[in-house]
Design an enzyme around this catalytic site. Structure first.
Site, PDB file in Angstrom:
ATOM      1  N   SER A  52       0.844  -1.198   0.000  1.00 44.15           N
ATOM      2  CA  SER A  52       0.000   0.000   0.000  1.00 44.15           C
ATOM      3  C   SER A  52       0.882   1.252   0.000  1.00 44.15           C
ATOM      4  O   SER A  52       0.390   2.361  -0.219  1.00 44.15           O
ATOM      5  CB  SER A  52      -0.947   0.000   1.199  1.00 44.15           C
ATOM      6  OG  SER A  52      -0.229  -0.286   2.388  1.00 44.15           O
ATOM      7  N   LYS A 120       5.093 -11.323   3.148  1.00 44.35           N
ATOM      8  CA  LYS A 120       3.668 -11.611   2.905  1.00 44.35           C
ATOM      9  C   LYS A 120       3.430 -11.694   1.404  1.00 44.35           C
ATOM     10  O   LYS A 120       3.994 -10.907   0.634  1.00 44.35           O
ATOM     11  CB  LYS A 120       2.792 -10.523   3.548  1.00 44.35           C
ATOM     12  CG  LYS A 120       1.302 -10.675   3.234  1.00 44.35           C
ATOM     13  CD  LYS A 120       0.423  -9.857   4.155  1.00 44.35           C
ATOM     14  CE  LYS A 120       0.207  -8.420   3.746  1.00 44.35           C
ATOM     15  NZ  LYS A 120      -0.399  -8.236   2.417  1.00 44.35           N
ATOM     16  N   GLU A 189      -8.836 -10.123   4.082  1.00 42.46           N
ATOM     17  CA  GLU A 189      -9.226  -8.751   3.756  1.00 42.46           C
ATOM     18  C   GLU A 189     -10.625  -8.699   3.139  1.00 42.46           C
ATOM     19  O   GLU A 189     -10.917  -9.402   2.163  1.00 42.46           O
ATOM     20  CB  GLU A 189      -8.200  -8.123   2.782  1.00 42.46           C
ATOM     21  CG  GLU A 189      -8.566  -6.693   2.403  1.00 42.46           C
ATOM     22  CD  GLU A 189      -7.425  -5.884   1.792  1.00 42.46           C
ATOM     23  OE1 GLU A 189      -6.287  -6.385   1.723  1.00 42.46           O
ATOM     24  OE2 GLU A 189      -7.703  -4.736   1.389  1.00 42.46           O
TER      25      GLU A 189
HETATM   26  O1  KIV Z   1      -0.431  -3.432   1.664  1.00 41.50           O
HETATM   27  C1  KIV Z   1      -1.132  -3.389   2.698  1.00 41.50           C
HETATM   28  O2  KIV Z   1      -1.238  -2.355   3.365  1.00 41.50           O
HETATM   29  C2  KIV Z   1      -1.846  -4.596   3.096  1.00 41.50           C
HETATM   30  C3  KIV Z   1      -2.836  -4.481   4.216  1.00 41.50           C
HETATM   31  C4  KIV Z   1      -4.038  -3.766   3.765  1.00 41.50           C
HETATM   32  C5  KIV Z   1      -3.158  -5.792   4.802  1.00 41.50           C
HETATM   33  O3  KIV Z   1      -1.655  -5.620   2.517  1.00 41.50           O
END
Ligand code: KIV
Length: 271
Positions: A52, A120, A189
């Site tokens: 993000s 992740k 999510e």
């Molecule tokens: O990139 C991000 O901020 C995320 C969260 C919304 C879990 O993957």
């Protein structure tokens, strides 16, 4: 930053223990040293260097443009600010899909060049090879199911996922596949709270929800959203704890006024 040896680092094992003892996990995104340091000192359990960053730091419309090098820059800054929190870093779009060797190389770069503790990845069955290869190299992996923003052009919308039976069934299956592959936690999510609660109950590893209700083992929010830095993004699932956009605007206007009037700097603010 010097390391305080008295602070005990949160590990993937700690998160599992927290789930077992029904202690909720608090996770927030961070992208730089200064905010990471504040969040860490305040007691956040997990800092996510989310892709993000592509939206909130770089101003892109989606998470797709951010590069591995850019993620590494953000992640290494966050790691320098975090003494206690577990730092998890998103593998960016294009750095792991379709080729598990490339996925491993990307994950290794993140671990070596940033000092982060885990990575992740978004997706289930379709990226299982990559997940397995990374975990077998000793790198902890957090999964991410439901709304997966790197696939936005496939979905076509940021609306709630897995409302249909078939998609909910795939999500249940993917969650178990990720757990069996060795993931230490899974982000859920924007899915119905009932489904998220059911999946969380069925898993031994913690689920971290965003827009997925109160049945998850932890929650994550994007820092710019929860601090009210964004004004245009106010989905139902978001709780804003500050209105920083308003606060900052007022401080900046005050400063401009002081500079223009000659009030700043005063006699005591000069040499
Ligand atoms: O990139 C991000 O901020 C995320 C969260 C919304 C879990 O993957």
């Amino acid at each position: 930053m010097s390391v305080n040896k008295e602070v005990k680092r949160i590990t993937t094992h700690t998160l599992r223990q927290m789930k077992a003892s029904k202690e909720k996990i608090a996770m927030l995104t961070a992208y730089d040293f200064s905010f990471a340091r504040i969040f860490d000192a305040a007691g956040i359990d997990v800092l996510l260097v989310g892709d993000s960053a592509s939206n909130v730091m770089a101003g892109h419309e989606t998470t797709l443009p951010i590069t591995l090098d850019q993620m590494i820059y953000h992640a290494s800054s966050v790691v320098r600010g975090a003494q206690r929190a577990l730092v998890v870093v998103d593998l960016p779009f294009g750095s792991y899909q379709g080729d598990s060797l490339e996925a491993l190389r990307s994950a290794v770069r993140i671990m070596k060049e940033t000092g982060a503790h885990a990575i992740k990845l978004e997706g289930g069955e379709e990226i299982l090879d990559s997940v397995q290869r990374i975990i077998s190299a000793g790198i902890p992996v957090m999964g991410h199911l439901g709304l997966t923003p790197q696939s936005i052009y496939k979905f076509g919308t940021y609306t709630v996922r897995a409302r249909e039976k078939a998609e909910a069934e795939k999500l249940r299956k993917d969650a178990l596949l990720l757990q069996n592959a060795g993931c230490f936690a899974i982000v859920l999510e924007k899915i119905p709270a009932l489904l998220a609660g059911e999946v969380s109950e069925s898993l031994e590893i913690p689920s971290i929800g965003i827009g997925a209700g109160n049945g998850c083992d932890g929650q994550v929010l994007v820092m710019h959203d929860m601090l009210g830095i964004n004004t245009e993004f106010r989905p139902r699932f978001l709780r804003t704890y500050l209105e920083l956009h308003t606060e900052i605007t007022s401080a900046i206007r005050h400063y401009i006024g002081d500079v223009r009037s000659g009030d700043f700097p005063s006699a005591s603010e000069q040499y």
